[in-house]
Design a protein around this motif. Sequence first.
Motif, mmCIF file in Angstrom:
data_model
loop_
_atom_site.group_PDB
_atom_site.id
_atom_site.type_symbol
_atom_site.label_atom_id
_atom_site.label_comp_id
_atom_site.label_asym_id
_atom_site.label_seq_id
_atom_site.Cartn_x
_atom_site.Cartn_y
_atom_site.Cartn_z
ATOM 1 N N ALA A 1 0.838 -1.207 0.000
ATOM 2 C CA ALA A 1 0.000 0.000 0.000
ATOM 3 C C ALA A 1 0.872 1.257 0.000
ATOM 4 C CB ALA A 1 -0.944 0.003 1.196
ATOM 5 N N ILE A 2 1.914 1.263 0.818
ATOM 6 C CA ILE A 2 2.835 2.404 0.849
ATOM 7 C C ILE A 2 3.505 2.563 -0.511
ATOM 8 C CG2 ILE A 2 5.036 3.239 1.796
ATOM 9 C CD1 ILE A 2 4.093 2.153 4.523
ATOM 10 N N GLY A 3 3.926 1.461 -1.104
ATOM 11 C CA GLY A 3 4.550 1.508 -2.425
ATOM 12 C C GLY A 3 3.622 2.088 -3.477
ATOM 13 N N ALA A 4 2.343 1.718 -3.428
ATOM 14 C CA ALA A 4 1.372 2.236 -4.402
ATOM 15 C C ALA A 4 1.193 3.742 -4.249
ATOM 16 C CB ALA A 4 0.033 1.517 -4.239
ATOM 17 N N VAL A 5 1.051 4.208 -3.008
ATOM 18 C CA VAL A 5 0.872 5.646 -2.765
ATOM 19 C C VAL A 5 2.129 6.412 -3.183
ATOM 20 C CG1 VAL A 5 0.517 7.418 -0.989
ATOM 21 C CG2 VAL A 5 -0.820 5.296 -0.928
ATOM 22 N N ASN A 6 3.289 5.896 -2.816
ATOM 23 C CA ASN A 6 4.542 6.576 -3.161
ATOM 24 C C ASN A 6 4.762 6.609 -4.673
ATOM 25 O OD1 ASN A 6 4.923 6.981 -0.458
ATOM 26 N ND2 ASN A 6 6.523 5.431 -0.233
ATOM 27 N N ASN A 7 4.389 5.522 -5.352
ATOM 28 C CA ASN A 7 4.500 5.488 -6.810
ATOM 29 C C ASN A 7 3.596 6.544 -7.441
ATOM 30 O OD1 ASN A 7 5.471 4.303 -9.300
ATOM 31 N ND2 ASN A 7 3.421 3.434 -9.519
ATOM 32 N N GLU A 8 2.363 6.640 -6.962
ATOM 33 C CA GLU A 8 1.433 7.651 -7.466
ATOM 34 C C GLU A 8 1.937 9.065 -7.189
ATOM 35 O OE1 GLU A 8 -2.392 6.767 -5.755
ATOM 36 O OE2 GLU A 8 -2.524 4.837 -6.779
ATOM 37 N N ALA A 9 2.590 9.245 -6.049
ATOM 38 C CA ALA A 9 3.107 10.568 -5.672
ATOM 39 C C ALA A 9 4.399 10.910 -6.403
ATOM 40 C CB ALA A 9 3.337 10.633 -4.161
ATOM 41 N N GLY A 10 5.042 9.908 -6.973
ATOM 42 C CA GLY A 10 6.286 10.150 -7.690
ATOM 43 C C GLY A 10 7.479 10.372 -6.786
ATOM 44 N N THR A 11 7.384 9.916 -5.541
ATOM 45 C CA THR A 11 8.497 10.049 -4.593
ATOM 46 C C THR A 11 8.513 8.806 -3.699
ATOM 47 O OG1 THR A 11 9.504 11.427 -2.880
ATOM 48 C CG2 THR A 11 7.115 11.412 -2.959
ATOM 49 N N PRO A 12 9.686 8.306 -3.362
ATOM 50 C CA PRO A 12 9.759 7.063 -2.593
ATOM 51 C C PRO A 12 9.402 7.193 -1.120
ATOM 52 C CG PRO A 12 11.956 7.921 -2.958
ATOM 53 C CD PRO A 12 11.010 8.798 -3.752
ATOM 54 N N ASP A 13 9.171 8.404 -0.646
ATOM 55 C CA ASP A 13 8.918 8.568 0.786
ATOM 56 C C ASP A 13 7.757 9.515 1.091
ATOM 57 O OD1 ASP A 13 10.191 10.862 -0.014
ATOM 58 O OD2 ASP A 13 11.828 10.715 1.425
ATOM 59 N N ALA A 14 6.759 9.547 0.223
ATOM 60 C CA ALA A 14 5.567 10.361 0.500
ATOM 61 C C ALA A 14 4.840 9.823 1.728
ATOM 62 C CB ALA A 14 4.642 10.380 -0.715
ATOM 63 N N CYS A 15 4.771 8.506 1.857
ATOM 64 C CA CYS A 15 4.229 7.832 3.041
ATOM 65 C C CYS A 15 5.237 6.784 3.476
ATOM 66 C CB CYS A 15 2.907 7.124 2.731
ATOM 67 S SG CYS A 15 1.484 8.188 2.504
ATOM 68 N N MET A 16 5.325 6.576 4.778
ATOM 69 C CA MET A 16 6.213 5.553 5.318
ATOM 70 C C MET A 16 5.812 5.206 6.745
ATOM 71 S SD MET A 16 9.647 7.771 6.153
ATOM 72 C CE MET A 16 10.014 7.797 4.433
ATOM 73 N N ILE A 17 6.401 4.136 7.225
ATOM 74 C CA ILE A 17 6.278 3.766 8.631
ATOM 75 C C ILE A 17 7.533 4.299 9.318
ATOM 76 C CG2 ILE A 17 6.090 1.899 10.310
ATOM 77 C CD1 ILE A 17 3.664 2.152 8.450
ATOM 78 N N ALA A 18 7.340 5.063 10.382
ATOM 79 C CA ALA A 18 8.464 5.667 11.091
ATOM 80 C C ALA A 18 8.143 5.725 12.584
ATOM 81 C CB ALA A 18 8.724 7.078 10.562
ATOM 82 N N THR A 19 9.169 5.893 13.381
ATOM 83 C CA THR A 19 9.000 6.161 14.804
ATOM 84 C C THR A 19 9.241 7.643 14.992
ATOM 85 O OG1 THR A 19 9.734 3.955 15.408
ATOM 86 C CG2 THR A 19 9.835 5.643 17.136
ATOM 87 N N TYR A 20 8.244 8.323 15.575
ATOM 88 C CA TYR A 20 8.339 9.771 15.677
ATOM 89 C C TYR A 20 7.617 10.290 16.906
ATOM 90 C CZ TYR A 20 3.768 9.414 13.285
ATOM 91 O OH TYR A 20 2.481 9.093 12.934
ATOM 92 N N GLY A 21 8.041 11.469 17.346
ATOM 93 C CA GLY A 21 7.383 12.182 18.430
ATOM 94 C C GLY A 21 6.502 13.252 17.810
ATOM 95 N N PHE A 22 5.275 13.358 18.296
ATOM 96 C CA PHE A 22 4.332 14.285 17.676
ATOM 97 C C PHE A 22 3.358 14.851 18.690
ATOM 98 C CE2 PHE A 22 2.025 10.385 17.979
ATOM 99 C CZ PHE A 22 0.686 10.714 18.068
ATOM 100 N N VAL A 23 2.756 15.950 18.309
ATOM 101 C CA VAL A 23 1.624 16.515 19.029
ATOM 102 C C VAL A 23 0.422 16.279 18.122
ATOM 103 C CG1 VAL A 23 0.574 18.616 19.945
ATOM 104 C CG2 VAL A 23 3.038 18.250 20.166
ATOM 105 N N PRO A 24 -0.608 15.579 18.631
ATOM 106 C CA PRO A 24 -1.764 15.289 17.780
ATOM 107 C C PRO A 24 -2.537 16.548 17.425
ATOM 108 C CG PRO A 24 -2.187 14.569 20.027
ATOM 109 C CD PRO A 24 -0.760 15.045 19.974
#
Length: 132
Positions: A60-83
């Motif tokens: 699924a990530i590969g399909a979205v990234n392919n459509e976006a034309g970039t290899p990292d438009a979506c990914m699984i990562a570990t991150y700190g965030f404010v919702p």
Amino acid sequence: MRTFCSIVLCAAILTGLANGSHAAEQAPEQTPHFISGLICDTQEQAERFVLVLRDSVETAIGAVNNEAGTPDACMIATYGFVPGQTVSEVERNGTIVNVIEVRVLAVATTSGLQMIEPKTYYSIVPTRDRIA
């Protein structure tokens, strides 16, 4: 997102998102939360991920990234965030999935947790809501 390339994880997306769903349901706050889960550049990419997800998160990530034309438009990562707020709802197999804003403050790298200039990305949070 290009700076995230080295932190792509092979973690199960729904496990990480289940841990983060409580944070997304609370009122906006400034205390960072940490998660291993999906992160996308745009709301539309996160919505598209939900729609193309079948058996494989990587596919699924590969399909979205392919459509976006970039290899990292979506990914699984570990991150700190404010919702942030819920920006849309996507129906998948009779269940509602929320797309939320996440203000990313830090990322996990091979050198440990690294602070970054805060930037808004998008993630998803499965709900228990079903369409009748």
